[in-house]
Design a protein around this motif. Structure first.
Motif, mmCIF file in Angstrom:
data_model
loop_
_atom_site.group_PDB
_atom_site.id
_atom_site.type_symbol
_atom_site.label_atom_id
_atom_site.label_comp_id
_atom_site.label_asym_id
_atom_site.label_seq_id
_atom_site.Cartn_x
_atom_site.Cartn_y
_atom_site.Cartn_z
ATOM 1 N N SER A 251 77.690 46.506 -39.493
ATOM 2 C CA SER A 251 78.573 46.014 -38.850
ATOM 3 C C SER A 251 79.732 46.004 -40.264
ATOM 4 O O SER A 251 80.706 46.418 -39.636
ATOM 5 C CB SER A 251 78.708 44.898 -38.207
ATOM 6 O OG SER A 251 78.388 44.032 -39.649
ATOM 7 N N GLU A 252 79.356 46.298 -41.149
ATOM 8 C CA GLU A 252 80.257 46.212 -42.312
ATOM 9 C C GLU A 252 80.393 48.151 -42.456
ATOM 10 O O GLU A 252 81.313 48.215 -43.264
ATOM 11 C CB GLU A 252 79.922 45.979 -43.296
ATOM 12 C CG GLU A 252 80.169 44.393 -43.167
ATOM 13 C CD GLU A 252 81.724 43.467 -43.624
ATOM 14 O OE1 GLU A 252 82.235 44.078 -44.369
ATOM 15 O OE2 GLU A 252 81.523 42.407 -43.319
ATOM 16 N N VAL B 159 74.613 43.102 -41.360
ATOM 17 C CA VAL B 159 75.748 43.179 -41.476
ATOM 18 C C VAL B 159 75.798 44.345 -42.563
ATOM 19 O O VAL B 159 77.331 44.979 -42.912
ATOM 20 C CB VAL B 159 76.299 41.740 -42.686
ATOM 21 C CG1 VAL B 159 75.410 40.828 -41.789
ATOM 22 C CG2 VAL B 159 74.601 41.666 -43.789
ATOM 23 N N HIS C 189 77.546 36.083 -46.795
ATOM 24 C CA HIS C 189 76.793 36.391 -45.661
ATOM 25 C C HIS C 189 75.665 34.851 -46.118
ATOM 26 O O HIS C 189 74.493 34.808 -45.185
ATOM 27 C CB HIS C 189 76.255 37.463 -44.882
ATOM 28 C CG HIS C 189 77.137 37.769 -43.992
ATOM 29 N ND1 HIS C 189 78.125 38.997 -44.441
ATOM 30 C CD2 HIS C 189 77.561 37.861 -42.925
ATOM 31 C CE1 HIS C 189 79.049 39.628 -43.667
ATOM 32 N NE2 HIS C 189 78.692 38.494 -43.007
ATOM 33 N N LEU D 43 78.639 41.016 -50.102
ATOM 34 C CA LEU D 43 78.137 41.362 -48.618
ATOM 35 C C LEU D 43 76.851 40.199 -48.569
ATOM 36 O O LEU D 43 77.182 39.563 -47.914
ATOM 37 C CB LEU D 43 77.925 42.694 -48.264
ATOM 38 C CG LEU D 43 77.313 42.420 -46.946
ATOM 39 C CD1 LEU D 43 78.553 42.262 -45.565
ATOM 40 C CD2 LEU D 43 76.908 43.794 -46.042
#
Ligand code: ADP
Ligand code: ZN
Length: 764
Positions: A743-744, A740, A699, A695
Motif C-alpha cells: 500500500s505504500e 503495508v 505499523h 514503515l
C-alpha cells in the motif's frame, strides 16, 4: 473522462428513490496492482459473473485493457464510475473458490493480483484451444411424428427416409458423421433434409477427451501391512469427515507410501469427489505417476511437457468432471476440480515445488490453503520432511503425523558406508573419483548381474577452468559464476544464463596467458571414469544435458527397468522416487555439493539428497549397499544421513535454527534488487531498508532486517544483484508487512527489478 450521460429523469411527483447499479470489482492485468470498480451496462448484467475476464477502459486514455472480475454487486449509483466495455469469456475461467485461492496467493506472496489470477489458468485453456466444432442432427421439436410422416410421404427418397429412421431410433441429437455412417448416406442428403425443415443441424464446441497415459494395468499382488492400514484408516476417516486437516506421511524409502495415496484417492472417489496428486517434477516421477495412473480410470496429467491443446483438453475434462484424478506438477494445484476430496503432495520437501517466477508460490503451502478453503484433508508424503513441515507436525493442532517406519515385505534398510575422501587420497596415489570401496561394490554388482546407481549432483565434466599461474577461474561474462566445461559440446557453459563459449587456450587475464587446467568433477567425468575402469559395463547418464524431453527420461528409466544397462549415472534426478528391484548398490560420488551452498538450508539439502539416493538401493530381493564419499565426514548432516536417522538430524538442525532465529522459527521474506549499475543498487538498497524500518515501526510490525549486501550470485545476466532479508516472528507479521509495503508502494525501489520472495527455498 467521459461520464455516462444520465438518461433517467426522476419524476417530481414520485418520492425520490435511491438509484442503484451493478458494479463490478476488476483486477486488471496491467502493471498497476490494484482493483477498480466499473459500472456494468444493463445488458451484460445477467451474464457477468466473478471469475470472467472483461474488457475495461483503462488509464487516462481509456485504452482497452483486460481484467478479472472478482466480484459483482448492486450498489448506490455512482456517476464517476466508468462502464466496462464487454466480456472476454462466456463462462468464468476461475471458480469462486479458485478466485479466493488466487487472492490468498497474491496477498501472501506479494504478487500482482490480476496476473496471479491469469497465471492460474493455462493460456490454452483460456482460449479453449483444441476445441472442435461438432455438428449434431436432430428432429425438429415442433413437428410431431404424424405430421412428419405425412410430409415424408410426398417427396422423400429412400436415403432421406433412412436418415429419419435412424434419428427416430435414437433419443435426441446424433453426431453428423455418425448419422451418415448409420444411414449409409452422403452428407449432402442431410443438408437437403435440413433445407426442407425435416431435420435441424446444430453446432457445438467440444473438447476431445484428454489422452490417457500409456500404462500397463496391474493390481499389486501383495497385502497391505499394518502400518499402511493404520495410515489409510486415519486418512480415510479424514476424507470422509470432509474437514480440513494435514497428514504428514513420514515413511522411510520403500515403505509403500504410494499405496497409501492410492487408498486416499479411492476414498475421495467413493464419495463422488475428485483428487489431486502433486509430484515435484514430472520427469523425476514418471514412474510414480504412471504407476498411479494405472490404478485409476479417468486420470489427467498436467505438466510442462504437454502441448497447448493437450493441456486445454485436460483442463476442460477436469472442469467438466470427466476426470477423477489429476496428477501434476506445481500448477496442478490450481486444477479446476469442482468437487475435490483430497490433495496429496508427494515428496513435499522438494525445492522444485517453489515457483521461481511471480507469483512465487510454494505448491505445498498453496495445497494446504486450498484444503483449508475447501474443507478437505491434505496429505504430505516424504521420507525426510522439510523442517517446516516437521516443525508444524510437532506443534500444530490440525497436523497429524503418520509414520511408516519399516520397508515393505520386511526388507532391510540399505547398509550405508561412509568413505572419508581425505583418507582415501592419503592412502592412494593419483586422483581417483571412485574410492576403493566404491570400485569393489561396482565390480560385485557387475559380476552378479545386478544394477547400480551413481550420483553426483553436478552437471558437466569439470566444474571449472582455472589458470595455473594467476589462479583466476574462467567466469561467465554475464554472471558472477564459474563456467563449467562440458565434453559433450567441448564448450564452457554458464548454468545460469546458458551462455556457451569456446574454451580459451590460455588464461584470459591481461598479460597472464598461463595454462588453463580443469578442476572439480562433473557427472560427465564420472561417466568417463566408470567407462574406463569397467569397460564391459553398460553405462548411461541421466542429467538435464542428456535428457531433452520428458520422453527421454521415460525411455532411459524404461531401459533401466528392463535391465538393458547396468549402471545409471546422474545428477539429483536419479535420486528421486525411482523404484528398481535390481538396484543393489548406490554410490554417492560426493555428498558435499550442497554443503558448498551459501544457504542456511545447505545441511538439510545434503541430508535429503543422501537419504533419498540411498533409498534407491535394496528395494527388491537383492539387498542393498550404499557408499557415500565425502570430504566432510564429520558434519551432522552427512552422519545422520548415513545412519538414516531423520529425527536425529531434525532435532539437531532445528535447535540450530532456533538459536539463529531462522525458519521455521521465523518467516523469511527475501528482497532481491537488480540493476546494471552497482552504485544505484547500493543507494536504492540502503533507502529501501531505511524505508522498511520506518514503515514497520510505524505499523508496530516486528521484523529483523539485514543490511543490503551483494547476493551470493552477485551478477546475473548482466545485472548486479543485492539482497535484503527480512525475518518476521510469525506469518501474520509477515502478511501485515507485505500489505503495508504494497500500500505504500515500497515494492518498487527505483531499480531495474525488485523481486519479493516469500518463504524462499534458495538464497542464491
Ligand atoms: P515409497 O514411496 O514409500 O518409497 P513405494 O510406494 O514406491 O515406496 O513402494 C515400494 C514398493 O513396494 C513398490 O514396488 C510397491 O508396489 C511395493 N509395495 C507397497 N506396499 C507393499 C506391501 N504391503 N507389500 C509388498 N509390497 C508392497
Ligand atoms: Zn551466465
Amino acid at each position: 473522462m467521459a461520464r455516462r450521460r444520465d438518461s433517467f429523469t426522476p419524476s417530481l411527483l414520485n418520492a425520490p428513490e435511491v438509484r442503484t447499479a451493478l458494479v463490478a470489482t476488476i483486477a486488471p492485468l496491467a502493471p498497476i496492482d490494484q482493483t477498480f470498480s466499473y459500472l456494468v451496462p444493463e445488458p451484460l448484467g445477467a451474464a457477468l459473473r466473478p471469475g470472467m475476464r472483461v474488457e475495461i477502459p483503462f488509464g487516462r486514455k481509456e485504452r482497452r485493457a483486460v481484467g478479472f472480475c472478482i466480484a459483482v454487486s448492486r450498489q448506490a449509483w455512482d456517476s464517476t464510475l466508468k462502464e466496462l466495455y464487454g466480456l472476454v469469456d462466456e463462462r468464468p475461467v476461475l471458480s469462486e473458490r479458485l478466485l479466493e485461492l488466487g487472492r490468498w496467493v497474491s496477498r501472501y506472496y506479494g504478487a500482482h493480483l490480476g496476473r496471479t489470477l491469469d497465471l492460474m489458468v493455462p493460456a490454452a485453456a483460456k482460449r479453449r484451444a483444441g476445441r472442435r466444432r461438432v455438428r449434431y442432427v436432430r428432429l425438429p421439436e415442433s413437428v410431431s411424428g404424424d405430421q412428419n410422416a405425412g410430409r415424408e410421404g410426398r417427396a422423400i427418397r429412400a436415403g432421406q427416409q433412412a436418415i429419419l429412421d435412424a434419428l427416430r431410433a435414437r433419443d435426441g441429437p446424433v453426431r453428423f458423421d455418425e448419422l451418415c455412417a448409420a444411414a449409409g448416406c452422403k452428407p449432402a442428403t442431410i443438408g437437403t433434409l435440413a433445407k426442407k425443415g425435416l431435420v435441424e443441424i446444430e453446432t457445438r464446441w467440444e473438447a476431445a477427451a484428454p489422452e490417457q497415459p500409456a500404462v500397463v494395468r496391474h493390481e499389486p499382488p501383495f497385502e497391505l501391512n499394518d502400518d499402511q492400514r493404520a495410515a489409510i484408516e486415519q486418512i480415510g476417516a479424514a476424507v470422509s469427515a470432509r474437514q480440513f486437516s494435514v497428514h504428514v506421511l513420514f515413511g522411510v524409502t520403500g515403505s509403500g507410501k504410494t499405496e497409501v495415496y492410492v487408498a486416499a484417492i479411492r476414498g475421495a472417489l467413493a464419495q463422488g469427489r475428485q483428487a489431486i496428486l502433486l509430484v515435484p517434477e514430472i520427469a523425476l516421477t514418471t514412474q510414480t505417476a504412471q504407476r498411479l495412473a494405472a490404478r485409476f480410470d479417468r486420470v489427467a496429467m498436467l505438466h510442462s511437457g504437454l502441448s497447448e491443446v493437450q493441456r486445454s483438453r485436460a483442463w476442460a475434462a477436469i472442469e467438466g468432471g470427466a476426470v477423477q484424478v489429476v496428477i501434476g506438477t506445481r500448477s496442478a494445484v490450481f486444477a479446476p476440480c469442482s468437487n475435490l476430496g483430497v490433495i496429496i503432495v508427494d515428496e513435499e520437501a522438494e525445492p522444485s515445488y517453489k515457483n521461481q517466477q511471480s507469483p512465487r508460490f510454494h505448491t505445498r503451502d498453496v495445497a494446504i490453503t486450498r484444503g483449508h478453503l475447501e474443507s478437505l484433508p491434505v496429505v504430505l508424503g516424504s521420507a525426510a520432511p522439510s523442517l517446516e513441515t516437521w516443525h508444524n507436525a510437532l506443534t500444530r493442532r490440525h497436523y497429524h503425523l503418520i509414520r511408516l517406519p519399516h520397508r515393505v515385505r520386511g526388507l532391510a534398510m540399505p547398509s550405508v558406508h561412509l568413505v572419508d575422501m581425505r583418507d582415501e587420497h592419503h592412502a592412494r596415489r593419483g586422483v581417483h573419483m571412485l574410492s576403493r570401496a566404491m570400485e569393489w561394490h561396482l565390480n560385485r554388482v557387475l559380476e552378479r548381474g545386478e544394477q547400480a546407481v551413481l550420483l553426483l549432483n553436478r552437471r558437466g565434466y569439470a566444474s571449472y577452468l582455472c589458470c595455473r599461474r594467476c589462479n583466476t577461474a574462467v567466469c561467465c561474462p554475464h554472471c558472477s559464476v564459474r563456467m563449467v566445461f562440458h565434453t559433450t559440446t567441448g564448450l564452457a557453459h554458464c548454468h545460469y544464463c546458458h551462455e556457451k563459449l569456446s574454451v580459451p587456450a590460455r588464461c584470459p587475464t591481461v598479460a597472464c596467458e598461463g595454462n588453463l587446467v580443469r578442476f572439480g568433477i562433473g557427472v560427465q567425468r564420472v561417466e568417463e571414469e566408470v567407462s574406463q575402469k569397467f569397460p564391459g559395463a553398460r553405462v548411461r547418464r541421466m542429467d538435464s544435458d542428456a535428457m531433452k524431453s520428458p520422453a527421454d527420461y521415460a525411455e532411459t528409466l524404461g531401459a533401466f527397468e528392463r535391465k538393458e544397462f547396468d549402471i545409471l549415472i546422474g545428477t539429483q534426478m536419479v535420486a528421486k522416487g525411482l523404484d528398481f528391484p535390481f538396484v543393489s548398490f548406490v554410490g554417492v560420488v560426493s555428498a558435499d555439493t550442497a554443503l558448498a551452498l551459501n544457504d542456511f538450508r545447505a545441511e538439510e539439502r545434503t541430508f535429503q539428497l543422501v537419504l533419498q539416493v540411498a533409498g534407491r538401493s535394496g528395494r527388491g530381493d537383492v539387498g542393498g549397499h550404499v557408499v557415500v564419499q565425502t570430504f566432510a565426514a564429520d558434519t551432522a548432516a552427512v552422519q545422520h544421513a548415513v545412519e538414516g536417522d531423520y529425527e536425529g538430524f531434525a532435532t539437531v538442525e532445528l535447535a540450530r535454527r532456533k538459536k539463529l532465529r531462522l525458519p521455521p522459527f521465523t518467516r523469511l521474506m527475501r528482497l532481491v534488487l537488480s540493476d546494471p549499475k552497482v552504485t544505484r543498487l547500493q543507494k536504492a538498497g540502503a533507502a529501501l531498508v531505511q524505508a522498511l524500518r520506518d514503515l514497520f515501526t510505524r505499523h508496530g510490525i516486528i521484523a529483523r532486517l539485514t543490511e543490503p549486501a551483494p547476493a551470493p550470485i552477485s551478477r546475473l545476466r548482466d545485472l548486479y544483484r543485492y539482497d535484503v532479508q527480512a525475518y518476521f516472528p510469525t506469518a501474520e507479521a509477515m502478511l501485515k508487512g507485505i500489505e503495508v509495503m504494497k500500500s505504500e508502494g515500497l515494492l518498487r525501489a527505483g531499480v531495474k527489478s525488485l523481486v519479493v520472495d516469500v518463504d524462499p527455498v534458495s538464497l542464491q
